[in-house]
Scaffold this motif. Structure first.
Motif, PDB file in Angstrom:
ATOM      1  N   SER A 157       0.820  -1.214   0.000  1.00 20.90           N
ATOM      2  CA  SER A 157       0.000   0.000   0.000  1.00 20.90           C
ATOM      3  C   SER A 157       0.854   1.264   0.000  1.00 20.90           C
ATOM      4  O   SER A 157       0.367   2.335  -0.349  1.00 20.90           O
ATOM      5  N   ILE A 167      -6.005  -8.393  -3.238  1.00 21.55           N
ATOM      6  CA  ILE A 167      -7.246  -8.248  -2.469  1.00 21.55           C
ATOM      7  C   ILE A 167      -7.937  -9.601  -2.330  1.00 21.55           C
ATOM      8  O   ILE A 167      -8.481  -9.928  -1.274  1.00 21.55           O
ATOM      9  N   TRP A 175     -10.789 -11.665   5.286  1.00 19.46           N
ATOM     10  CA  TRP A 175     -10.957 -10.201   5.262  1.00 19.46           C
ATOM     11  C   TRP A 175     -12.376  -9.867   4.840  1.00 19.46           C
ATOM     12  O   TRP A 175     -12.861 -10.324   3.818  1.00 19.46           O
ATOM     13  N   GLY A 177     -13.628  -6.448   4.946  1.00 22.28           N
ATOM     14  CA  GLY A 177     -13.805  -5.043   4.606  1.00 22.28           C
ATOM     15  C   GLY A 177     -14.115  -4.844   3.133  1.00 22.28           C
ATOM     16  O   GLY A 177     -13.311  -5.192   2.273  1.00 22.28           O
ATOM     17  N   ALA A 181     -12.621   3.061   3.226  1.00 23.23           N
ATOM     18  CA  ALA A 181     -11.426   2.684   3.979  1.00 23.23           C
ATOM     19  C   ALA A 181     -10.653   3.918   4.420  1.00 23.23           C
ATOM     20  O   ALA A 181     -10.786   5.003   3.836  1.00 23.23           O
ATOM     21  N   ILE A 220      -4.877  -0.178   8.491  1.00 24.23           N
ATOM     22  CA  ILE A 220      -5.801   0.161   7.409  1.00 24.23           C
ATOM     23  C   ILE A 220      -7.148  -0.462   7.753  1.00 24.23           C
ATOM     24  O   ILE A 220      -7.239  -1.676   7.945  1.00 24.23           O
ATOM     25  N   ALA A 222     -11.345  -0.893   6.900  1.00 22.22           N
ATOM     26  CA  ALA A 222     -12.402  -0.783   5.893  1.00 22.22           C
ATOM     27  C   ALA A 222     -13.710  -1.280   6.491  1.00 22.22           C
ATOM     28  O   ALA A 222     -13.725  -2.276   7.219  1.00 22.22           O
ATOM     29  N   THR A 256     -12.533   2.483  -1.419  1.00 17.68           N
ATOM     30  CA  THR A 256     -12.333   1.042  -1.258  1.00 17.68           C
ATOM     31  C   THR A 256     -10.926   0.752  -0.763  1.00 17.68           C
ATOM     32  O   THR A 256     -10.054   1.624  -0.773  1.00 17.68           O
ATOM     33  N   ILE A 257     -10.708  -0.490  -0.371  1.00 12.77           N
ATOM     34  CA  ILE A 257      -9.400  -0.906   0.125  1.00 12.77           C
ATOM     35  C   ILE A 257      -8.337  -0.783  -0.960  1.00 12.77           C
ATOM     36  O   ILE A 257      -7.156  -0.549  -0.658  1.00 12.77           O
ATOM     37  N   SER A 258      -8.702  -0.925  -2.216  1.00 11.36           N
ATOM     38  CA  SER A 258      -7.713  -0.836  -3.290  1.00 11.36           C
ATOM     39  C   SER A 258      -7.100   0.557  -3.384  1.00 11.36           C
ATOM     40  O   SER A 258      -5.994   0.723  -3.887  1.00 11.36           O
ATOM     41  N   ALA A 260      -6.536   2.400  -0.678  1.00 15.80           N
ATOM     42  CA  ALA A 260      -6.071   2.741   0.673  1.00 15.80           C
ATOM     43  C   ALA A 260      -4.680   3.344   0.665  1.00 15.80           C
ATOM     44  O   ALA A 260      -4.293   4.035   1.619  1.00 15.80           O
TER      45      ALA A 260
END
Length: 395
Positions: A157, A167, A175, A177, A181, A220, A222, A256-258, A260
């Motif tokens: 990240s 992911i 996971w 989330g 995020a 991190i 989410a 989104t987590i992508s 983050a």
């Protein structure tokens, strides 16, 4: 009192031949109510997490009754199969054992034969070992591999957007989330225990990835399904309790987590300079440290500061840029700025109010005036640098 008996055609059975005639669902309800009265920490568990604990407790009663009917055939781990990860995330092993004592006492109060009492003691011991094994599996073994994967994701990240394959890997180990995020960084807790971050975040409605970078604790978070973006403030507050002493710097919220990495890069940059700022709150947002980050050479902060505080002034139909510039150059003296602009002081006051509305920074407040002064210098330099190439091209 909660009805603990199965209901038959002629009403509740008043006399029990064996404890297995009890209703597991009603017992679980009564266990939750008793835990509410006797366990101080239970009242802090959100309703969504209590549902998981209710499922586990009910499954425990079902397993125990199966053990009574056919000793040796019931696996104590079946109790945790309904929500093992949720249980570990919500409560500690010590709290789990305390809840098991509550449920065991409830069963023993309804036992009528020595054989059932002995079976209860044996099964309770088996459940305790099963709980310890479950928490050990999460803390070691596959849990160790998951921690390494978490650290790998944290490191990735720092470099950019997370790939779909990465992911998918973190989802494969549980996971959850899938919503908005945010990243946070700060000091490691003195105890070195980061599980409190996981539990508090989970109870607030978020899943977390935990790792370290340059000696800092990196988190991190989410949101999980069923939670909205406006709940992230509660998540951030919950996360802060798991860090060590000093400020916890939080990056911007991303979709989104992508994405983050954007939040993490900002949080890390903020953590580098927070000690040189005048921020003294426990939670400090990276967006509130833009001038310090610019001075430290952060290009993203430079862009954000110009976009937030300079361009709205420059692009306004009113001469807000010139007014704010003269005002800060005059040290915040309205009359001095008015003379330089050749306008009435009330006109300056009106424009300053408009400047605050379009930028979110109040020129009459000391900190905001500093932010605006930095933004003006950066924006003016950027505009001047953009003009020179055009002039050369025109020649």
């Amino acid at each position: 009192m909660t009805q603990l008996l199965h209901t038959q055609g002629n009403g509740p059975v008043r006399h029990l031949a064996r404890v297995s005639d009890l209703d597991p669902g009603a017992l679980a309800d009564e266990a939750m109510a008793r835990a509410e009265r006797t366990l101080p920490w239970f009242g802090e568990i959100p309703d969504r997490r209590r549902e998981h604990l209710h499922l586990v407790t009910k499954a425990g009663f079902v397993s125990f009754f199966a053990h009574l009917r056919a000793p040796g055939t019931a696996d104590p781990m079946d109790m945790f199969a309904v929500a093992p990860r949720e249980l570990v995330r919500s409560v500690t092993l010590q709290q789990t054992l305390q809840l098991m004592r509550v449920t065991s006492s409830l069963v023993e109060e309804n036992i009528e034969t020595p054989q059932d009492l002995e079976a209860s003691v044996v099964f309770s011991r088996q459940l305790a070992f099963a709980a310890a094994e479950l928490y050990a599996q999460v803390g070691d073994g596959t849990g160790l591999w998951e921690h390494r994967l978490e650290q790998f994701v944290i490191d990735a990240s720092h470099k950019g957007a997370l790939t779909d394959s990465l992911i998918a890997r973190i989802r494969s180990v549980g996971w959850r989330g899938d919503g908005a995020a945010v990243a946070a960084c700060g000091e490691m807790p003195e105890s070195g225990d980061t599980d409190i971050v996981r539990r508090r975040a989970w109870n607030a409605g978020a899943d977390v990835l935990v790792g370290t970078s340059s000696g800092r604790l990196i988190v991190i978070a989410a949101l999980v399904e069923g939670h909205e973006a406006d709940e992230l403030q509660a998540v951030i507050a919950a996360l802060a309790d798991g860090f060590g002493a000093g400020p916890v710097v939080v990056g911007p919220v991303v979709d989104t987590i992508s994405s983050a990495w954007q939040s993490l890069v900002a949080a890390n940059a903020g953590a580098d300079v927070v000690g040189a700022s005048d921020q003294d709150a426990r939670v400090v947002y990276a967006a509130d440290l833009l001038p310090e980050r610019v001075l430290a050479g952060d290009p993203l902060a430079r862009r954000d500061l110009i976009n937030r505080a300079y361009r709205p002034l420059r692009d306004s139909r009113q001469p807000l840029l010139q007014t704010v510039r003269r005002f800060v150059e005059a040290g915040g003296a309205v009359e001095t700025a008015a003379r330089k602009l050749d306008v009435h002081p009330n006109t300056v006051r009106y424009r300053l109010k408009r400047a605050a509305e379009v930028t979110g920074f109040d020129p009459t407040a000391a900190r905001d005036a500093f932010v605006l002064q930095c933004a003006l210098r950066l924006g003016l330099m950027e505009d001047a640098a953009a003009v020179t190439p055009r002039q050369q091209a025109a020649r």
